[in-house]
Design an enzyme around this catalytic site. Structure first.
Site, PDB file in Angstrom:
ATOM      1  N   GLU A 153       2.426  -3.938   0.551  1.00  0.00           N
ATOM      2  CA  GLU A 153       1.264  -3.451   0.368  1.00  0.00           C
ATOM      3  C   GLU A 153      -0.046  -4.431   0.122  1.00  0.00           C
ATOM      4  O   GLU A 153      -0.764  -4.346  -0.762  1.00  0.00           O
ATOM      5  CB  GLU A 153       1.146  -2.461  -0.468  1.00  0.00           C
ATOM      6  CG  GLU A 153       2.170  -1.271  -0.036  1.00  0.00           C
ATOM      7  CD  GLU A 153       2.233  -0.020  -1.155  1.00  0.00           C
ATOM      8  OE1 GLU A 153       1.465   0.065  -2.057  1.00  0.00           O
ATOM      9  OE2 GLU A 153       3.146   0.941  -0.857  1.00  0.00           O
ATOM     10  N   GLU A 258      10.023   4.221   4.668  1.00  0.00           N
ATOM     11  CA  GLU A 258       9.663   5.271   3.445  1.00  0.00           C
ATOM     12  C   GLU A 258       9.274   6.514   4.213  1.00  0.00           C
ATOM     13  O   GLU A 258       8.096   7.161   3.702  1.00  0.00           O
ATOM     14  CB  GLU A 258       8.562   4.542   2.714  1.00  0.00           C
ATOM     15  CG  GLU A 258       8.891   3.324   1.863  1.00  0.00           C
ATOM     16  CD  GLU A 258       7.923   2.700   0.970  1.00  0.00           C
ATOM     17  OE1 GLU A 258       7.046   3.569   0.542  1.00  0.00           O
ATOM     18  OE2 GLU A 258       7.941   1.700   0.706  1.00  0.00           O
TER      19      GLU A 258
END
Length: 369
Positions: A153, A258
């Site tokens: 991220e 995810e």
């Protein structure tokens, strides 16, 4: 002529009869064994095998595992001169015992840092930290962990670099350095860049530019992890497909790392709403506290089926599909972005029974591609 596999004839018959016995149905990992790995994220309790029913479900359905939280830096490296590998060791041992693909999550991330890491302000100190942190952890599990999320991220929604303690102290070079250090510690492990919303055009362009830059400067990037925290209506299948194709064109593997699908309203989608408003306790934000209506259950099943149909279309480019949690009760989406809601984002419900979405995914394998 398309041929129906014998064992899938049996599955189709069972589904038609409404059979739901977990022993009778084909598992996810077996159904997709020739396509891509099917993984799940494990909680600390699941790693420690505290619930035998959950443990049986995990072993039956999945052939890849990711640690949901316990390998993040605040847990593995709580103090500058102290590492704690107690649960990480158990996680790796669990994967080895059950012959599963083991994914490490994550080495460099701006969130869930130990407090001492957030206070680093000197570039020399940050370089020393990164070298020690990455080399120590990756070397420890060399030959045992199959792939790593090296950087997690690092991008804003517009594709620019996120302001973080790493960027502030080292500039963009920290990204290249992280991948070089991980490759030095274990030259054979697969190294991934992992992020959310990188199937959206602007952020995807940023991720592609980032991966190209790391590779151009000598970093080893083997794959990209598209997190897949999605909704019933978005992102579009077209954008997901573009992402698979564009990332694959970089010569790297594509993983969905995810995956979950929220069925609840998002406060940020409400026009005219103040995003700083406290929505906790608002019944409009928690419309299904007891049970998911059949109409929404059907939408969830259709959404999962369409996504997995796309995955199968591009199975030659996809290395792994990992769900972010085993069952609905475990999901982080019960507490984000609003705490205390009841969400239904996965294929197994709170009682560990498979949902209609599970059947819709398996039914895709009833016809030979």
């Amino acid at each position: 002529m398309k041929l129906v596999k014998p064992y899938l004839l049996a599955l189709t018959a069972m589904l038609a009869l409404g059979c739901s016995s977990e022993k009778e149905t084909l598992s996810l990992k077996d159904a997709f064994k020739n396509d891509f790995l099917i993984g799940t994220a494990l909680s600390a309790d699941q790693i420690q095998e505290k619930n035998s029913k959950e443990d049986s479900l995990i072993k039956r359905e999945f052939n890849a595992i990711t640690a949901e939280n316990i390998m993040k830096s605040m847990f593995t490296h709580p103090q500058k001169d102290k590492y704690d590998f107690t649960l990480s060791d158990k996680f790796v041992a669990y994967g080895e015992k059950n012959k599963m693909f083991i994914h490490g999550h994550t080495l460099i991330w701006h969130s869930q840092l130990a407090p001492w890491m957030e206070k680093i302000s000197d570039s020399t100190e940050m370089k020393a930290f990164m070298k020690d942190h990455i080399i120590t952890i990756v070397s420890k599990y060399k030959g045992k962990i199959n792939s790593w999320d090296v950087v997690n991220e690092a991008l804003n929604e517009d594709g620019t670099l996120r302001k973080s303690v790493f960027l502030n102290t080292l500039g963009e070079k920290y990204l290249v350095d992280a991948f070089k250090l991980a490759a030095k510690a274990d030259p054979n492990v697969d190294l991934y860049y992992n992020d959310y919303n990188i199937e959206e055009p602007a952020k995807r362009a940023g991720a592609i530019a980032l991966i190209k830059k790391i590779k151009a400067e000598g970093g080893k990037v083997d794959g990209v992890g598209i997190q897949g925290h999605w909704r019933l209506e978005s992102p579009s299948l077209e954008e997901i497909e573009k992402s698979i194709l564009e990332y694959s064109a970089l010569g790297i593997k594509v993983a969905f790392t995810e995956l979950d699908i929220t069925v609840l309203p998002n406060p940020w989608d409400l026009k005219g709403a103040d995003v700083n408003q406290n929505f906790e306790g608002n019944p409009k934000m928690n419309p299904y506290p007891e049970k998911l209506p059949d109409s929404v259950q059907n939408k969830l099943a259709e959404r999962y089926a369409s996504i997995f149909k796309l995955f199968l279309k591009h199975k030659d480019k996809i290395s792994r599909v990992t769900f972010w949690g085993v069952h609905d009760k475990q999901s982080w989406l019960n507490d984000w972005p609003i705490k205390g809601r009841t969400n239904y984002p996965l294929l197994f419900d709170t009682e560990l029974k498979h949902k209609k979405a599970y059947n819709s995914v398996l039914e895709l394998k009833s016809i030979k591609e």
